[in-house]
Design a protein around this motif. Sequence first.
Motif, PDB file in Angstrom:
ATOM      1  N   ALA A  73       0.813  -1.219   0.000  1.00 36.79           N
ATOM      2  CA  ALA A  73       0.000   0.000   0.000  1.00 36.79           C
ATOM      3  C   ALA A  73       0.845   1.267   0.000  1.00 36.79           C
ATOM      4  O   ALA A  73       0.338   2.351   0.279  1.00 36.79           O
ATOM      5  CB  ALA A  73      -0.920  -0.004   1.225  1.00 36.79           C
TER       6      ALA A  73
ATOM      7  N   GLU B 218      -2.577   5.661  -4.805  1.00 40.41           N
ATOM      8  CA  GLU B 218      -3.736   5.164  -5.527  1.00 40.41           C
ATOM      9  C   GLU B 218      -3.378   4.524  -6.870  1.00 40.41           C
ATOM     10  O   GLU B 218      -4.028   3.599  -7.328  1.00 40.41           O
ATOM     11  CB  GLU B 218      -4.736   6.308  -5.763  1.00 40.41           C
ATOM     12  CG  GLU B 218      -5.510   6.704  -4.520  1.00 40.41           C
ATOM     13  CD  GLU B 218      -6.385   5.574  -4.001  1.00 40.41           C
ATOM     14  OE1 GLU B 218      -7.010   4.882  -4.818  1.00 40.41           O
ATOM     15  OE2 GLU B 218      -6.428   5.378  -2.775  1.00 40.41           O
TER      16      GLU B 218
ATOM     17  N   LYS C 242      -2.358  -1.988  -4.656  1.00 46.52           N
ATOM     18  CA  LYS C 242      -3.759  -1.983  -4.216  1.00 46.52           C
ATOM     19  C   LYS C 242      -4.536  -3.093  -4.919  1.00 46.52           C
ATOM     20  O   LYS C 242      -5.431  -3.713  -4.329  1.00 46.52           O
ATOM     21  CB  LYS C 242      -4.379  -0.618  -4.501  1.00 46.52           C
ATOM     22  CG  LYS C 242      -5.791  -0.471  -3.955  1.00 46.52           C
ATOM     23  CD  LYS C 242      -6.328   0.929  -4.209  1.00 46.52           C
ATOM     24  CE  LYS C 242      -7.738   1.087  -3.620  1.00 46.52           C
ATOM     25  NZ  LYS C 242      -8.700   0.129  -4.211  1.00 46.52           N
ATOM     26  N   GLU C 243      -4.197  -3.334  -6.171  1.00 46.48           N
ATOM     27  CA  GLU C 243      -4.857  -4.403  -6.927  1.00 46.48           C
ATOM     28  C   GLU C 243      -4.582  -5.762  -6.281  1.00 46.48           C
ATOM     29  O   GLU C 243      -5.468  -6.618  -6.196  1.00 46.48           O
ATOM     30  CB  GLU C 243      -4.354  -4.405  -8.370  1.00 46.48           C
ATOM     31  CG  GLU C 243      -5.060  -5.410  -9.273  1.00 46.48           C
ATOM     32  CD  GLU C 243      -4.539  -5.384 -10.701  1.00 46.48           C
ATOM     33  OE1 GLU C 243      -4.995  -6.195 -11.509  1.00 46.48           O
ATOM     34  OE2 GLU C 243      -3.651  -4.545 -10.999  1.00 46.48           O
TER      35      GLU C 243
ATOM     36  N   ASP D  14      -6.769  -6.183  -3.223  1.00 47.35           N
ATOM     37  CA  ASP D  14      -8.149  -6.505  -3.609  1.00 47.35           C
ATOM     38  C   ASP D  14      -8.298  -7.984  -3.945  1.00 47.35           C
ATOM     39  O   ASP D  14      -9.282  -8.629  -3.553  1.00 47.35           O
ATOM     40  CB  ASP D  14      -8.576  -5.654  -4.804  1.00 47.35           C
ATOM     41  CG  ASP D  14      -8.692  -4.167  -4.460  1.00 47.35           C
ATOM     42  OD1 ASP D  14      -8.814  -3.856  -3.259  1.00 47.35           O
ATOM     43  OD2 ASP D  14      -8.636  -3.344  -5.390  1.00 47.35           O
TER      44      ASP D  14
ATOM     45  N   ASN E 104      -6.184   0.942   5.814  1.00 45.93           N
ATOM     46  CA  ASN E 104      -7.105   0.026   5.128  1.00 45.93           C
ATOM     47  C   ASN E 104      -8.081  -0.537   6.163  1.00 45.93           C
ATOM     48  O   ASN E 104      -7.968  -1.693   6.591  1.00 45.93           O
ATOM     49  CB  ASN E 104      -6.321  -1.122   4.477  1.00 45.93           C
ATOM     50  CG  ASN E 104      -5.382  -0.648   3.388  1.00 45.93           C
ATOM     51  OD1 ASN E 104      -5.741  -0.587   2.239  1.00 45.93           O
ATOM     52  ND2 ASN E 104      -4.166  -0.289   3.793  1.00 45.93           N
TER      53      ASN E 104
END
Length: 322
Positions: free
Chosen positions: A175, A179, A184-185, A188, A219
């Motif tokens: 992280a 963005e 971040k992917e 997820d 998060n």
Amino acid sequence: MKYICPQEVITAIAAGDISALDGFRQMRDMDQRMDAAMRKPASSKQKAEDSSKKMEEILRELDALIGLNEVKKLVREIYAFLEIQKRREKEHLITEPLVLHMIFKGNPGTGKTTVARILGKIFCEMGVLSRGHLLEVERADLVGEYIGHTAQKTREQLKKAYGGILFIDEAYSLARGGEKDFGKESIDVLVKAMEDHKNELILILAGYRDEMDGFLQANPGLHSRFPIHINFLDYTQEELLAISEQMCNKRQYRFTKEAKLALLKLLIRPSGEKEEHFGNARTIRNIIERAIRRQAVRLMAKQVTTREDLVTLEAEDLLEVK
């Protein structure tokens, strides 16, 4: 006529009662019946006893670790919880959901990976995980270089981990890029896998305490998905000395009294040095390995070496380690 042992068959062949071919067939049948008997499944009682013995061995492995008293206590609590949930299930009582994803916080060399590996064995023996293996990865193993690449890489690592534990070291690095970062992917994909494959995978995120706390605060959705948080404290000076002796014993070396004193001096952190850079057990391993190399150089100067020479680490071997 059926014979019950090879000797009877041999006697019958010698007497001419059966042909050699029939005798061979009967002896083959005896072998097959014996093999089938040996492959007979163990009784449920025997299986329970074997499992109990295996679990005792795993817990002894945990207890053999130096220090980590709070960690050991928590691991035993997890084991007890799982065992009681199994017993409640047999009695058709309501059971708590088995959400075992974890956060490990601590400096390098404090036993995080070792404890994760032992947990894998416990969960496998208790039927929580089918394989119980540990797959250790970091950011480079999960994050790709272009759109779609990260999801592919992360899924590949998840596939390897199914049936066991996926251990992500320095998890907060996923992280750090903001963005637009592909990390971040990866997060997820991991979160989705935690739901879709909750019975096939346990995820452990590990790293420095402060960084892990910051990562979870950034998060908020992650914190609730990891109900178990384990803090790995730094070893005391006495524990580090015990670890060093344990490492030496495994390599068939030992310290002289003077060498122990020299080692203790090395275990005092230099003024101003951050704890996170000291390394704990990792630092001890590096010190010992370099001391062994120094001992080798020292012994090469001798024409003859005794067994005692070969197993002894002197103070001068450690004093040279900087």
